[in-house]
Design an enzyme around this catalytic site. Structure first.
Site, PDB file in Angstrom:
ATOM      1  N   GLU A 185      -3.362  14.308  -5.489  1.00  0.00           N
ATOM      2  CA  GLU A 185      -3.659  13.183  -6.178  1.00  0.00           C
ATOM      3  C   GLU A 185      -4.606  13.201  -7.194  1.00  0.00           C
ATOM      4  O   GLU A 185      -4.728  12.899  -8.318  1.00  0.00           O
ATOM      5  CB  GLU A 185      -4.246  11.980  -5.362  1.00  0.00           C
ATOM      6  CG  GLU A 185      -3.468  10.656  -5.185  1.00  0.00           C
ATOM      7  CD  GLU A 185      -3.595   9.853  -4.231  1.00  0.00           C
ATOM      8  OE1 GLU A 185      -2.835   9.165  -3.693  1.00  0.00           O
ATOM      9  OE2 GLU A 185      -4.855   9.726  -3.852  1.00  0.00           O
ATOM     10  N   ASN A 244       4.612   2.195   1.473  1.00  0.00           N
ATOM     11  CA  ASN A 244       5.797   1.919   0.470  1.00  0.00           C
ATOM     12  C   ASN A 244       5.321   2.926  -0.497  1.00  0.00           C
ATOM     13  O   ASN A 244       4.388   2.886  -1.107  1.00  0.00           O
ATOM     14  CB  ASN A 244       5.528   0.588   0.003  1.00  0.00           C
ATOM     15  CG  ASN A 244       6.780  -0.239   0.056  1.00  0.00           C
ATOM     16  OD1 ASN A 244       7.947   0.277   0.168  1.00  0.00           O
ATOM     17  ND2 ASN A 244       6.776  -1.413   0.745  1.00  0.00           N
ATOM     18  N   SER A 297       0.730  -1.026  -0.008  1.00  0.00           N
ATOM     19  CA  SER A 297       0.039   0.071   0.014  1.00  0.00           C
ATOM     20  C   SER A 297       0.890   1.485  -0.072  1.00  0.00           C
ATOM     21  O   SER A 297       2.013   1.330   0.502  1.00  0.00           O
ATOM     22  CB  SER A 297      -0.949   0.060   1.274  1.00  0.00           C
ATOM     23  OG  SER A 297      -0.005  -0.017   2.280  1.00  0.00           O
ATOM     24  N   LYS A 298       0.561   2.257  -0.703  1.00  0.00           N
ATOM     25  CA  LYS A 298       1.143   3.551  -0.486  1.00  0.00           C
ATOM     26  C   LYS A 298       1.463   4.102   0.590  1.00  0.00           C
ATOM     27  O   LYS A 298       2.074   5.020   0.648  1.00  0.00           O
ATOM     28  CB  LYS A 298       0.655   4.407  -1.962  1.00  0.00           C
ATOM     29  CG  LYS A 298      -0.897   4.805  -1.430  1.00  0.00           C
ATOM     30  CD  LYS A 298      -1.331   5.634  -2.801  1.00  0.00           C
ATOM     31  CE  LYS A 298      -2.564   5.867  -2.688  1.00  0.00           C
ATOM     32  NZ  LYS A 298      -3.097   6.495  -4.096  1.00  0.00           N
ATOM     33  N   ARG A 299       0.632   3.795   1.420  1.00  0.00           N
ATOM     34  CA  ARG A 299       0.862   4.395   2.885  1.00  0.00           C
ATOM     35  C   ARG A 299       2.215   3.744   3.473  1.00  0.00           C
ATOM     36  O   ARG A 299       2.986   4.759   4.337  1.00  0.00           O
ATOM     37  CB  ARG A 299      -0.430   3.933   3.663  1.00  0.00           C
ATOM     38  CG  ARG A 299      -0.426   5.120   4.827  1.00  0.00           C
ATOM     39  CD  ARG A 299      -2.055   5.001   5.418  1.00  0.00           C
ATOM     40  NE  ARG A 299      -2.167   3.649   6.183  1.00  0.00           N
ATOM     41  CZ  ARG A 299      -1.794   3.286   7.370  1.00  0.00           C
ATOM     42  NH1 ARG A 299      -1.251   4.232   8.109  1.00  0.00           N
ATOM     43  NH2 ARG A 299      -2.220   2.227   7.976  1.00  0.00           N
TER      44      ARG A 299
END
Ligand code: GLU
Length: 498
Positions: A411, A261, A257-259
Site C-alpha cells: 500500500e 469490502n 472498511s477495506k478489511r
C-alpha cells in the site's frame, strides 16, 4: 439564487487508493450540479504533506474519469478560481490566518507536545471536554509576535466560544446543536506553515464560490468551527448537506472498511465491473428513482435527482448487489460486438497479452496450456485451497500476519514495478527470518491459486496493486482472518518498525 449559480465540489485528499466513498460523494455532487445547470469542481486537498502523494492524486483523477464524472474545473484543467490543489495555495491561507490573528479571532499557541498533553489532562479533570489554550488566548499580540519572530515554534488556533451553543442547519439532518465547550480551539495553521483541513476547506469553498457543501457525515461535527470561520471573515456560509456514511454488509452495519469490502475504485475496474453499473449502484445508496427502478442511467438519475430525497438510513455497500446489477448491464445492454469492445477495454487486448507472453512462453508445452496458466490474470477471485496456503514451520496466524504486513508495505509503495516488488520481498523475508523461496510460495498460492505459476513479481506488476492486495486480503480471510484487536496490535508493531 438562480440555478446557474449552483457550484459544488468534491475535495478528496490524495492519501492512498481512490475510495468508493469519494465516488459516491462525487456522483451526488455531480447529479445535483447537472440537475441544476450548475458547476462541479474537483479540488485536491493535499495539505497533509506527509501522507499526500502525486500517485494517489493521479489515481483519483483516473478513477473519477473512468466513472465518467467530468469536472468543470480542477487541477488538470484549471478554471477561474484556481489553483485547485491546496498545496499551491499556501500564500492564500497564510494571508487569511493573518487576518484572523489581526482580528484577535486566532492566536499563536507555543505549547510543546508534552505541555499540551498535560494541559489537556488538567482541563479534562476539571470537566472541560475540549481543549482551549487559555493562556495563549490572552497573550498580548506584541509578545506573541516577538516570540514567533525569535523562531519559537508555534501553531495558530482559532478562538472558539467558551460556552453557549452552536446551532447548525443541515439540509438532510435539520437542526443540529453542539455545545461550544465540547469543541477544541482548532489548530488552523500547523507548525510547518501549512494550514489544516478546516481553514483551507473554508477559505477555498468561499473563494471558489461553492454554494452547497455535499460531503460525508463524518464532517458534520466540524461544521460549528467552519461556521465560526465564516463569521470571522464576514462570509455567507454555503448550504450544508451531509450524506449518510456507507456501511459494510455485516451484522453491526459498521462503517465501510477495506478489511470487509473492497473500497478502491480501481479494484472494481480491474475486477471487471462496468463504470455505469458502479455509478448506478452508488446512486441506489440512500436514494432511489421516483418509480423505484433499480437500473437507471446517469442521465435518468440527473433528471430525477433532488438532494432532499436522500435517505439517511445507513446505506449498505453490498457487493453481491453490485455484481447482480453489473450482470444485468452485461446481459441487457450489449450485443456481441459491444461486449467484445468492453472486454478489450478491460483486459483482453494486445497490450495485456504482450506483457503476459514472455512470462508464459517458457512454461507452455502446448498452446492450449495458455488458458490454465494465465487464467488468474483475467479473474477477480482465484480458487484458494487453505491447505496449500502454508508457510513452512509457521502457524496459519503467522502467515496471515505476514500477508497483512505485505498488504501494508504494498500500500505504501509508490511504484508497482517488478524490481521494486523484488526488493520489497527481499526485505520482508529478512525481517521475517525466512528464506525468500519459502516466503514466496504461499504468495503464489494467494495470488494465482497455484503453488507455481508465471514469475511472481512480474505477475504482480501485471495484476496491479489493487488486485494483489485484494487477493492477499482474501487469503487472510481463508486462513481464519485476523481479529480487529490483533490487527491493531500488529499495526502498532508495524508502524514502530518502519
Ligand atoms: N478532504 C476532505 C476529505 O478527504 C474533504 C471533506 C469535505 O468535503 O469537506 O474527505
Amino acid at each position: 439564487m438562480t440555478d446557474s449559480e449552483v457550484r459544488v465540489r468534491v475535495a478528496p485528499s490524495p492519501t492512498g487508493d481512490p475510495h468508493v466513498g469519494t465516488a459516491y460523494q462525487a456522483l451526488f455532487n455531480y447529479a445535483f450540479a447537472r440537475s441544476r445547470g450548475g458547476k462541479f469542481i474537483l479540488r485536491i486537498e493535499d495539505t497533509d504533506r506527509a501522507r499526500s502523494t502525486p500517485q494517489s492524486e493521479a489515481a483519483i483523477l483516473e478513477a473519477l474519469g473512468w466513472l465518467g464524472l467530468k469536472w468543470d474545473e480542477g487541477p488538470d484543467i484549471g478554471g477561474p478560481h484556481g489553483p485547485y490543489r491546496q498545496s499551491e495555495r499556501a500564500a492564500i491561507y497564510r494571508e487569511h490566518v493573518q487576518i484572523l490573528l489581526d482580528q484577535g479571532n486566532a492566536y499563536r499557541c507555543f505549547l510543546s507536545r508534552e505541555e499540551l498533553e498535560r494541559m489537556r489532562a488538567e482541563q479534562r479533570d476539571k470537566g472541560l471536554p475540549a481543549f482551549k489554550d487559555l493562556e495563549g488566548r490572552q497573550r498580548p499580540e506584541e509578545e506573541s509576535r516577538r516570540r514567533a519572530e525569535a523562531g519559537e515554534p508555534f501553531t495558530v488556533r482559532m478562538k472558539t466560544p467558551l460556552d453557549g451553543e452552536c446551532v447548525i442547519d443541515d439540509l438532510l439532518h435539520g437542526e443540529v446543536r453542539k455545545d461550544w465547550a465540547s469543541i477544541d480551539d482548532q489548530i488552523i495553521l500547523k507548525s510547518d506553515g501549512f494550514p489544516t483541513y478546516h481553514l483551507a476547506n473554508v477559505v477555498d469553498d468561499h473563494l471558489m464560490g461553492i454554494t452547497h457543501v455535499i460531503r460525508g457525515e463524518e464532517w458534520i461535527n466540524s461544521v460549528p468551527k467552519h461556521l465560526e470561520l465564516y463569521r470571522f471573515f464576514g462570509w455567507k456560509p454555503p448550504v450544508f448537506c451531509h450524506l449518510p456514511l456507507l456501511r459494510n454488509n455485516d451484522k453491526n452495519r459498521s462503517k465501510l472498511s477495506k478489511r470487509k469490502n473492497p473500497t478502491s475504485i480501481l479494484y472494481y475496474r480491474r475486477a471487471g465491473f462496468l463504470p455505469q453499473a458502479l455509478l448506478n449502484f452508488l446512486g441506489l445508496l440512500g436514494w432511489s428513482m421516483p418509480g423505484e427502478e433499480e437500473k437507471f442511467t446517469l442521465e435518468e438519475m440527473i433528471a430525477a435527482f433532488r438532494l432532499e430525497d436522500i435517505n439517511l438510513g445507513g446505506p449498505v455497500f453490498d457487493v453481491q448487489k453490485l455484481k447482480w446489477l453489473n450482470g444485468r448491464y452485461i446481459r441487457e445492454d450489449y450485443d456481441a460486438a459491444g461486449l467484445r469492445r468492453e472486454l478489450e477495454k478491460w483486459a483482453i487486448n494486445p497490450e495485456t497479452l504482450e506483457k503476459i507472453l514472455p512470462l508464459a512462453q517458457p512454461r507452455l508445452m502446448t498452446l492450449s496450456d495458455w488458458g490454465y496458466l494465465t487464467a488468474f490474470f483475467f479473474a477477480d477471485e482465484v480458487p484458494l485451497d487453505p491447505q496449500a496456503l502454508e508457510l513452512k514451520g509457521r502457524s496459519d496466524e503467522d502467515l496471515a500476519r505476514l500477508f497483512q504486513i505485505a498488504v501494508w508495505k504494498l500500500e505504501a509503495l509508490r511504484d508497482f514495478r517488478s524490481e521494486t516488488l523484488e526488493a520489497l520481498f527481499a526485505e520482508l523475508a529478512e525481517q521475517a527470518g525466512l528464506k525468500l523461496r519459502d516466503l514466496t510460495r504461499p504468495f503464489y498460492v494467494a495470488l494465482t491459486g497455484r503453488s507455481a505459476a508465471t514469475p511472481l513479481y512480474q505477475s504482480m506488476e501485471i495484476l496491479g496493486s489493487d488486485m494483489v492486495r485484494m487477493r492477499l486480503r482474501r487469503a487472510i480471510d481463508a486462513l481464519g482472518g485476523l481479529s480487529a484487536k490483533k490487527l491493531k496490535a500488529l499495526e502498532k508493531e508495524f508502524a514502530s518498525r518502519r
